[in-house]
Design a protein around this motif. Sequence first.
Motif, mmCIF file in Angstrom:
data_model
loop_
_atom_site.group_PDB
_atom_site.id
_atom_site.type_symbol
_atom_site.label_atom_id
_atom_site.label_comp_id
_atom_site.label_asym_id
_atom_site.label_seq_id
_atom_site.Cartn_x
_atom_site.Cartn_y
_atom_site.Cartn_z
ATOM 1 N N ARG A 126 62.978 37.046 59.527
ATOM 2 C CA ARG A 126 62.918 37.111 58.059
ATOM 3 C C ARG A 126 61.472 37.296 57.597
ATOM 4 N NH1 ARG A 126 67.005 38.859 56.439
ATOM 5 N NH2 ARG A 126 66.976 37.900 54.427
ATOM 6 N N ALA A 127 60.728 38.069 58.336
ATOM 7 C CA ALA A 127 59.313 38.282 58.066
ATOM 8 C C ALA A 127 59.105 39.181 56.854
ATOM 9 C CB ALA A 127 58.648 38.906 59.292
ATOM 10 N N ALA A 128 58.168 38.803 56.014
ATOM 11 C CA ALA A 128 57.766 39.653 54.895
ATOM 12 C C ALA A 128 56.913 40.781 55.470
ATOM 13 C CB ALA A 128 56.988 38.854 53.872
ATOM 14 N N VAL A 129 57.197 42.008 55.055
ATOM 15 C CA VAL A 129 56.507 43.170 55.597
ATOM 16 C C VAL A 129 56.091 44.118 54.475
ATOM 17 C CG1 VAL A 129 57.722 43.099 57.822
ATOM 18 C CG2 VAL A 129 58.655 44.462 55.944
ATOM 19 N N SER A 130 55.183 44.990 54.842
ATOM 20 C CA SER A 130 54.777 46.096 53.991
ATOM 21 C C SER A 130 55.004 47.353 54.824
ATOM 22 C CB SER A 130 53.306 45.946 53.612
ATOM 23 O OG SER A 130 52.912 46.974 52.760
ATOM 24 N N VAL A 131 55.924 48.213 54.391
ATOM 25 C CA VAL A 131 56.297 49.399 55.163
ATOM 26 C C VAL A 131 55.661 50.629 54.527
ATOM 27 C CG1 VAL A 131 58.197 50.783 56.074
ATOM 28 C CG2 VAL A 131 58.503 48.319 55.745
ATOM 29 N N SER A 132 54.752 51.267 55.270
ATOM 30 C CA SER A 132 54.145 52.515 54.813
ATOM 31 C C SER A 132 55.017 53.666 55.288
ATOM 32 C CB SER A 132 52.736 52.672 55.387
ATOM 33 O OG SER A 132 51.904 51.635 54.946
ATOM 34 N N LEU A 133 55.258 54.613 54.383
ATOM 35 C CA LEU A 133 56.099 55.753 54.708
ATOM 36 C C LEU A 133 55.244 57.002 54.917
ATOM 37 C CD1 LEU A 133 58.979 55.090 52.159
ATOM 38 C CD2 LEU A 133 58.804 54.369 54.540
ATOM 39 N N VAL A 134 55.814 58.001 55.566
ATOM 40 C CA VAL A 134 55.063 59.212 55.891
ATOM 41 C C VAL A 134 54.600 59.974 54.653
ATOM 42 C CG1 VAL A 134 56.076 59.490 58.194
ATOM 43 C CG2 VAL A 134 57.164 60.583 56.224
ATOM 44 N N GLY A 141 58.680 43.995 51.156
ATOM 45 C CA GLY A 141 59.879 43.171 51.128
ATOM 46 C C GLY A 141 60.159 42.511 52.462
ATOM 47 N N THR A 142 61.436 42.329 52.721
ATOM 48 C CA THR A 142 61.894 41.665 53.941
ATOM 49 C C THR A 142 62.916 42.565 54.623
ATOM 50 O OG1 THR A 142 61.595 39.513 52.905
ATOM 51 C CG2 THR A 142 63.001 39.579 54.846
ATOM 52 N N THR A 155 63.509 44.587 48.645
ATOM 53 C CA THR A 155 62.190 44.605 48.020
ATOM 54 C C THR A 155 62.027 43.409 47.091
ATOM 55 O OG1 THR A 155 62.883 45.987 46.166
ATOM 56 C CG2 THR A 155 62.116 47.120 48.149
ATOM 57 N N HIS A 156 60.847 42.832 47.147
ATOM 58 C CA HIS A 156 60.473 41.733 46.257
ATOM 59 C C HIS A 156 58.957 41.711 46.179
ATOM 60 C CE1 HIS A 156 59.639 39.386 49.929
ATOM 61 N NE2 HIS A 156 60.836 39.781 50.350
ATOM 62 N N GLU A 157 58.430 40.939 45.272
ATOM 63 C CA GLU A 157 56.979 40.876 45.091
ATOM 64 C C GLU A 157 56.299 40.369 46.358
ATOM 65 O OE1 GLU A 157 54.966 41.809 42.538
ATOM 66 O OE2 GLU A 157 56.771 42.669 41.646
ATOM 67 N N PRO A 158 55.156 40.976 46.705
ATOM 68 C CA PRO A 158 54.396 40.455 47.844
ATOM 69 C C PRO A 158 54.045 38.987 47.597
ATOM 70 C CG PRO A 158 53.542 42.589 47.178
ATOM 71 C CD PRO A 158 54.539 42.167 46.126
ATOM 72 N N GLY A 159 54.186 38.181 48.613
ATOM 73 C CA GLY A 159 53.886 36.763 48.492
ATOM 74 C C GLY A 159 55.087 35.921 48.118
ATOM 75 N N GLU A 160 56.142 36.529 47.603
ATOM 76 C CA GLU A 160 57.363 35.803 47.250
ATOM 77 C C GLU A 160 58.273 35.742 48.470
ATOM 78 O OE1 GLU A 160 58.280 34.334 44.371
ATOM 79 O OE2 GLU A 160 56.316 34.815 43.541
ATOM 80 N N ARG A 163 64.473 35.621 48.234
ATOM 81 C CA ARG A 163 65.579 34.874 47.636
ATOM 82 C C ARG A 163 66.376 35.866 46.824
ATOM 83 N NH1 ARG A 163 61.210 31.342 46.892
ATOM 84 N NH2 ARG A 163 61.411 29.479 48.169
ATOM 85 N N GLN A 164 67.647 35.661 46.748
ATOM 86 C CA GLN A 164 68.515 36.613 46.058
ATOM 87 C C GLN A 164 68.006 36.920 44.649
ATOM 88 O OE1 GLN A 164 70.880 38.221 47.657
ATOM 89 N NE2 GLN A 164 71.247 39.477 45.858
ATOM 90 N N ALA A 165 67.521 35.904 43.940
ATOM 91 C CA ALA A 165 67.042 36.107 42.565
ATOM 92 C C ALA A 165 65.765 36.942 42.521
ATOM 93 C CB ALA A 165 66.801 34.749 41.900
ATOM 94 N N GLU A 166 65.001 36.965 43.602
ATOM 95 C CA GLU A 166 63.735 37.704 43.644
ATOM 96 C C GLU A 166 63.901 39.153 44.111
ATOM 97 O OE1 GLU A 166 61.003 36.384 42.434
ATOM 98 O OE2 GLU A 166 62.048 34.475 42.111
#
Length: 185
Positions: A126-134, A141-142, A155-160, A163-166
Amino acid sequence: MRWDELFRDLEAQLEAASATELAAEVADRSRREAAMLTWVDRAREATGARVSVRVSGAGVVDGVLREVGSQWLLVEEEARRDALVPAAAVLAVGGLTSWSAAPGSAGHVVSRLGLGSALRGLARDRAAVSVSLVDGSVVDGTVDRVGQDFLEVSTHEPGEARRQAEVRSVRTLPFAAVSVVRSRA
């Protein structure tokens, strides 16, 4: 006395011909062995070295090469942030050693650990990641799910925390569109 000179001359010619033949054989074998190498074999031998990986759509990933799978590289960037780079997105690698791993020496298990396996580990954690696309865009998100040739990111705010609400949306990303997956510190 003349016979001695003749035999020495013939011996020298034979030794020179043997040395030339041996040098040609070594060069030919070296070319054949190099032709069997993949760039991943080259990278695998550089595990632990500082590398600079130019990646499609994401610029350059600099850091220490930690792991090499059959379809990915794991680079530890500054601040101990990991960057998972799909082999298909790699444009160039700098910092490799002059040595190469033998073709096929990765072993059966490592050769089966494709990009999906590495991404499934992120989904499991359940790691938060930042995915760069080509195309240069980024999805934060996660990782929720990983299929055969895609991953889904909530997708959710970085650092959050996820959670379903986010969760703002769920993005399905084909592996071919992914250039780097970074853990968020």
